[in-house]
Scaffold this active site. Sequence first.
Site, PDB file in Angstrom:
ATOM      1  N   TYR A  46      38.736   7.587 -21.011  1.00  0.00           N
ATOM      2  CA  TYR A  46      38.708   8.987 -21.439  1.00  0.00           C
ATOM      3  C   TYR A  46      39.744   9.810 -20.669  1.00  0.00           C
ATOM      4  O   TYR A  46      40.469  10.611 -21.250  1.00  0.00           O
ATOM      5  CB  TYR A  46      37.301   9.535 -21.236  1.00  0.00           C
ATOM      6  CG  TYR A  46      37.072  10.888 -21.855  1.00  0.00           C
ATOM      7  CD1 TYR A  46      36.831  11.011 -23.219  1.00  0.00           C
ATOM      8  CD2 TYR A  46      37.079  12.037 -21.085  1.00  0.00           C
ATOM      9  CE1 TYR A  46      36.621  12.246 -23.802  1.00  0.00           C
ATOM     10  CE2 TYR A  46      36.866  13.275 -21.651  1.00  0.00           C
ATOM     11  CZ  TYR A  46      36.636  13.382 -23.013  1.00  0.00           C
ATOM     12  OH  TYR A  46      36.422  14.608 -23.579  1.00  0.00           O
ATOM     13  N   HIS A  96      25.463  17.555 -20.102  1.00  0.00           N
ATOM     14  CA  HIS A  96      25.915  16.249 -20.586  1.00  0.00           C
ATOM     15  C   HIS A  96      26.410  15.382 -19.432  1.00  0.00           C
ATOM     16  O   HIS A  96      26.195  14.165 -19.418  1.00  0.00           O
ATOM     17  CB  HIS A  96      27.016  16.434 -21.639  1.00  0.00           C
ATOM     18  CG  HIS A  96      27.485  15.155 -22.247  1.00  0.00           C
ATOM     19  ND1 HIS A  96      26.670  14.366 -23.027  1.00  0.00           N
ATOM     20  CD2 HIS A  96      28.683  14.526 -22.192  1.00  0.00           C
ATOM     21  CE1 HIS A  96      27.351  13.292 -23.420  1.00  0.00           C
ATOM     22  NE2 HIS A  96      28.571  13.375 -22.925  1.00  0.00           N
ATOM     23  N   ALA A 155      31.759   6.308 -20.946  1.00  0.00           N
ATOM     24  CA  ALA A 155      30.993   5.688 -19.866  1.00  0.00           C
ATOM     25  C   ALA A 155      29.638   5.172 -20.329  1.00  0.00           C
ATOM     26  O   ALA A 155      29.131   4.180 -19.790  1.00  0.00           O
ATOM     27  CB  ALA A 155      30.818   6.677 -18.716  1.00  0.00           C
ATOM     28  N   LEU A 156      29.039   5.808 -21.315  1.00  0.00           N
ATOM     29  CA  LEU A 156      27.745   5.332 -21.807  1.00  0.00           C
ATOM     30  C   LEU A 156      27.849   3.985 -22.512  1.00  0.00           C
ATOM     31  O   LEU A 156      26.858   3.252 -22.594  1.00  0.00           O
ATOM     32  CB  LEU A 156      27.114   6.366 -22.743  1.00  0.00           C
ATOM     33  CG  LEU A 156      26.598   7.627 -22.070  1.00  0.00           C
ATOM     34  CD1 LEU A 156      26.140   8.641 -23.113  1.00  0.00           C
ATOM     35  CD2 LEU A 156      25.482   7.314 -21.095  1.00  0.00           C
ATOM     36  N   GLU A 157      29.022   3.657 -23.021  1.00  0.00           N
ATOM     37  CA  GLU A 157      29.211   2.378 -23.721  1.00  0.00           C
ATOM     38  C   GLU A 157      29.567   1.235 -22.775  1.00  0.00           C
ATOM     39  O   GLU A 157      29.497   0.065 -23.153  1.00  0.00           O
ATOM     40  CB  GLU A 157      30.279   2.518 -24.803  1.00  0.00           C
ATOM     41  CG  GLU A 157      29.860   3.364 -25.990  1.00  0.00           C
ATOM     42  CD  GLU A 157      29.871   4.866 -25.704  1.00  0.00           C
ATOM     43  OE1 GLU A 157      28.974   5.558 -26.221  1.00  0.00           O
ATOM     44  OE2 GLU A 157      30.764   5.343 -24.966  1.00  0.00           O
ATOM     45  N   ILE A 176      33.798  13.721 -15.212  1.00  0.00           N
ATOM     46  CA  ILE A 176      34.057  14.949 -14.461  1.00  0.00           C
ATOM     47  C   ILE A 176      33.072  16.015 -14.936  1.00  0.00           C
ATOM     48  O   ILE A 176      32.914  16.229 -16.143  1.00  0.00           O
ATOM     49  CB  ILE A 176      35.517  15.422 -14.645  1.00  0.00           C
ATOM     50  CG1 ILE A 176      36.486  14.339 -14.138  1.00  0.00           C
ATOM     51  CG2 ILE A 176      35.751  16.747 -13.927  1.00  0.00           C
ATOM     52  CD1 ILE A 176      37.961  14.643 -14.382  1.00  0.00           C
ATOM     53  N   THR A 199      28.142  21.793 -19.174  1.00  0.00           N
ATOM     54  CA  THR A 199      26.825  21.507 -19.747  1.00  0.00           C
ATOM     55  C   THR A 199      26.132  20.391 -18.971  1.00  0.00           C
ATOM     56  O   THR A 199      26.724  19.765 -18.092  1.00  0.00           O
ATOM     57  CB  THR A 199      26.953  21.072 -21.224  1.00  0.00           C
ATOM     58  OG1 THR A 199      27.578  19.777 -21.267  1.00  0.00           O
ATOM     59  CG2 THR A 199      27.771  22.072 -22.034  1.00  0.00           C
ATOM     60  N   CYS A 258      35.501   7.456 -15.649  1.00  0.00           N
ATOM     61  CA  CYS A 258      35.496   8.687 -14.876  1.00  0.00           C
ATOM     62  C   CYS A 258      34.735   9.755 -15.648  1.00  0.00           C
ATOM     63  O   CYS A 258      35.015   9.982 -16.828  1.00  0.00           O
ATOM     64  CB  CYS A 258      36.929   9.144 -14.601  1.00  0.00           C
ATOM     65  SG  CYS A 258      37.038  10.683 -13.693  1.00  0.00           S
TER      66      CYS A 258
END
Length: 172
Positions: free
Chosen positions: A28, A91, A59-61, A85, A89, A83
């Site tokens: 990302y 999230h 990152a969730l994958e 950052i 929110t 990464c």
Amino acid sequence: MAANEQHYVLPLPVFHKPVKLLIVVAPYYKDITDNLVAGARAVAASCGAEVDLVEVPGALEVPTAIALAERMSNYDGYVALGCVIRGETTHYDTVCNDSSRAISLLGLQGACIGNGILTVENREQAVVRAEPEGQNKGGGAAAAALHLIALARQWSGARTGIGFRAEGGHQA
């Protein structure tokens, strides 16, 4: 300040049989993750490990890709890189907590994973941590995976007693 502290770093393990690592990266922030990958590749190469690389959207994958590889492929270990950052929110908290928890659960199930997903407040913190010549968190994640592989190999033939196990011990 933590950046100025000295930390003990374990010497890298020595392997007598080939090691195959999978680096799973969420690019990302590509400039940052490119540095993480470079650090991981350098540490893996210093141990003679063969490295494959796959990219996932976020990152969730990363843990899902590692779980799939663990079930369907023949890797000895994994390096999780990405990464996250902090934004405006919640999230950020979800991504940090859920990716870390999933990687930990995979590790508890026996996967040898070095977690190099940076979770930082700002870009500057990420850059410092990703630099191969600096904090080299990608290299640290690769080293962690390699140490776990060495332990798994050391212990894979250590059991004795009743049961059905192949004869002979294993060396790293």
